[in-house]
Motif scaffolding. Sequence first.
Motif, short mmCIF file in Angstrom:
data_model
loop_
_atom_site.label_atom_id
_atom_site.label_comp_id
_atom_site.label_asym_id
_atom_site.label_seq_id
_atom_site.Cartn_x
_atom_site.Cartn_y
_atom_site.Cartn_z
N SER A 156 -33.65 1.11 -4.37
CA SER A 156 -34.04 1.04 -2.96
C SER A 156 -33.47 -0.17 -2.23
O SER A 156 -32.74 -0.05 -1.25
CB SER A 156 -35.56 1.06 -2.84
OG SER A 156 -36.13 -0.01 -3.59
N SER A 497 -27.71 8.64 6.05
CA SER A 497 -28.16 8.20 4.72
C SER A 497 -29.26 7.15 4.84
O SER A 497 -30.21 7.14 4.05
CB SER A 497 -26.98 7.63 3.93
OG SER A 497 -26.06 8.65 3.61
N THR A 500 -32.44 9.35 5.79
CA THR A 500 -32.88 10.42 4.88
C THR A 500 -33.19 9.93 3.47
O THR A 500 -34.09 10.47 2.82
CB THR A 500 -31.82 11.53 4.80
OG1 THR A 500 -30.56 10.96 4.37
CG2 THR A 500 -31.63 12.19 6.16
N VAL A 501 -32.45 8.94 2.98
CA VAL A 501 -32.69 8.48 1.60
C VAL A 501 -34.09 7.87 1.46
O VAL A 501 -34.84 8.25 0.55
CB VAL A 501 -31.59 7.50 1.17
CG1 VAL A 501 -31.93 6.86 -0.18
CG2 VAL A 501 -30.25 8.22 1.06
N ALA A 503 -36.59 8.51 3.37
CA ALA A 503 -37.52 9.60 3.65
C ALA A 503 -37.78 10.45 2.42
O ALA A 503 -38.85 11.07 2.30
CB ALA A 503 -36.99 10.46 4.79
N GLN A 504 -36.79 10.51 1.50
CA GLN A 504 -36.96 11.27 0.26
C GLN A 504 -37.49 10.39 -0.87
O GLN A 504 -37.44 10.81 -2.04
CB GLN A 504 -35.61 11.88 -0.17
CG GLN A 504 -34.99 12.81 0.85
CD GLN A 504 -33.62 13.28 0.41
OE1 GLN A 504 -33.49 14.24 -0.35
NE2 GLN A 504 -32.58 12.60 0.88
N CYS A 505 -37.99 9.19 -0.51
CA CYS A 505 -38.48 8.24 -1.51
C CYS A 505 -37.39 7.89 -2.53
O CYS A 505 -37.66 7.69 -3.72
CB CYS A 505 -39.72 8.79 -2.23
SG CYS A 505 -41.10 9.07 -1.12
N GLN A 507 -35.32 9.65 -3.94
CA GLN A 507 -35.02 10.69 -4.92
C GLN A 507 -33.92 11.59 -4.33
O GLN A 507 -34.16 12.35 -3.40
CB GLN A 507 -36.28 11.53 -5.23
CG GLN A 507 -37.33 10.79 -6.03
CD GLN A 507 -36.99 10.75 -7.51
OE1 GLN A 507 -35.96 11.25 -7.94
NE2 GLN A 507 -37.88 10.14 -8.30
N LEU A 508 -32.72 11.49 -4.88
CA LEU A 508 -31.57 12.20 -4.32
C LEU A 508 -31.21 13.38 -5.22
O LEU A 508 -31.03 13.21 -6.43
CB LEU A 508 -30.37 11.25 -4.19
CG LEU A 508 -30.65 9.96 -3.40
CD1 LEU A 508 -29.39 9.13 -3.28
CD2 LEU A 508 -31.20 10.29 -2.02
N TYR A 512 -29.50 16.85 -0.69
CA TYR A 512 -28.86 15.70 -0.06
C TYR A 512 -27.35 15.75 -0.25
O TYR A 512 -26.57 15.53 0.69
CB TYR A 512 -29.43 14.42 -0.65
CG TYR A 512 -28.74 13.15 -0.20
CD1 TYR A 512 -28.95 12.63 1.07
CD2 TYR A 512 -27.90 12.46 -1.06
CE1 TYR A 512 -28.32 11.45 1.48
CE2 TYR A 512 -27.27 11.29 -0.67
CZ TYR A 512 -27.48 10.80 0.60
OH TYR A 512 -26.85 9.65 1.00
#
Length: 540
Positions: A156, A497, A500-501, A503-505, A507-508, A512
């Motif tokens: 992160s 990116s 959205t990254v 926002a997905q915690c 987890q890609l 994505y």
Amino acid sequence: CWEVRKHNSSEWCQFIRSNPDCQLDGGFLDYLDGVFCDFPPRLLPLAVTLYALWLLYLFIILGVTAEKFFCPNLSAISTNLKLSHNVAVFSLTSPLHGVTFLAFGNGAPDVFSAVVAFSDPRTAGLAIGAIFGAGVFVTTVVAGGIALVKPFMAASRPFLRDVIFYMVAVFLTFVVLYLGRIRLGEALGYLGLYVFYVLTVVLCTWIHRRQRGDGLAPPRPWEPEMPTDAEESEPSGTNSGDYGEEYRPLLPSRETSLRILATALSPLDYRKWRRKPWYWRLFKAFKVPVELVLLLTVPIVDPDKDDLNWKRPLNCLHILTSPLICVLTLKSGAYGLYQIQGIFPVWGLVTLVASALALLVFITTSNEEPPKYHCVFAFLGFLASAMWINAAATEVVNILRTLGVIFQLSNTVLGLTLLAWGNSIGDTFSDLTMARQGYPRMAFSACFGGIIFNILVGVGLGCLLQMTSSQPLVKLEPDSPLMWVLAGALGLSLVFSFVTVPAQCFQLGKAYGSCLIAYYLAFLCVALLTEFRVIHFFTP
């Protein structure tokens, strides 16, 4: 120079030779003169095909030189400068991949291409197009491909840090393009921002290591341990004599200097050759001539070997060939061919001095043990490989400008396509391979960390080297509306990116990755439609 195709084919050659705008700066071959004067008009497709094949081979030269000669010598220099611990830590932890000497080695073709392109105002758009185009390609196609190949959880804080720095760099470049020039303070600002980025990474890493203790943290559930040297399946190095312990003789024997030279100059590992598929052999066959010439002219120092890759006869030959290559490739041989007092050429003087020095080193050293000053060969190899990369990058820029004249394409579209793809193809394969082997976090961080070096050092250093005391600025006037499309697309992909990254915690997964690749395809369509004036945009 684009107007040459508007004339009658019988007037092409005269137009090219009489128009100052058609004169290529630097390079060993005049591609414009060749295609419009040496080839008859009806064979223009053949000339374009030959130029395209030569362009592909130049990208192979760039890749081989950077991977097997530039990077190893850079690593050896860092070891001799007592930076090996930091480099090892930076190279093995995914958040720090983009700020190391490895990033310098991987970004060498991009930076040298940018420096060459910035040397001529007519090709400055090629440099910006390549840097922005590679940024869009790597942050969408490569990053998306990693998520498709191996879904993972991104780191992160390093991700947010790298994206924020990259967005600042893109915004700074957008402002410079809007102003149409870059001054000395702005060029130094690019380099200063990169230094600040490196210091930020070092500080964050130091804080992180203090929080978790002095040792490296155990791997997370989604991050497997890095393999050690003993677990490597393939021995490193380009010499065919290094086959592993099972092939070494039980009793040491002294080899003759001639045998050492022949073994060191062989770019093929015959045991590896026999077990590889046909397409690998075909590609290797294309690389062998390049590797052979580079082995003759560029020394390699390997700190991981007991003898530091000391090959006495070959290294003594390098004392002669490396300086010759440097003077004969600098400014396309202009300095090497210069006549001292109008009598004796510079390359002749270099040959005499280097020959005497090579003979002295050969007499005072042995085949078994490297001399104490062997680390000097790492600096010599670094310089020689850099000159090879610079020479190849100059030819790439000149060919792309020639193709732009033939097809009447702007430098920007050539930069964001051919030059960006060519310089990024090596990173693409290495990052995807790394992801398939179970290290997607490291590969993903390389997408954002590595290209920060390319844009900040490429633009900053490229423009700084072109400034003089009489003209402390470089003009960067966009040659088409496509430049603004490219800048906007890169900024939008980073914002996508950045939003959205988290926002997905972090987890890609496949969704994505699919969105990023679809975004690049849409961008490419808009860019080509803009280039061919199907879509019109308002430009400042």
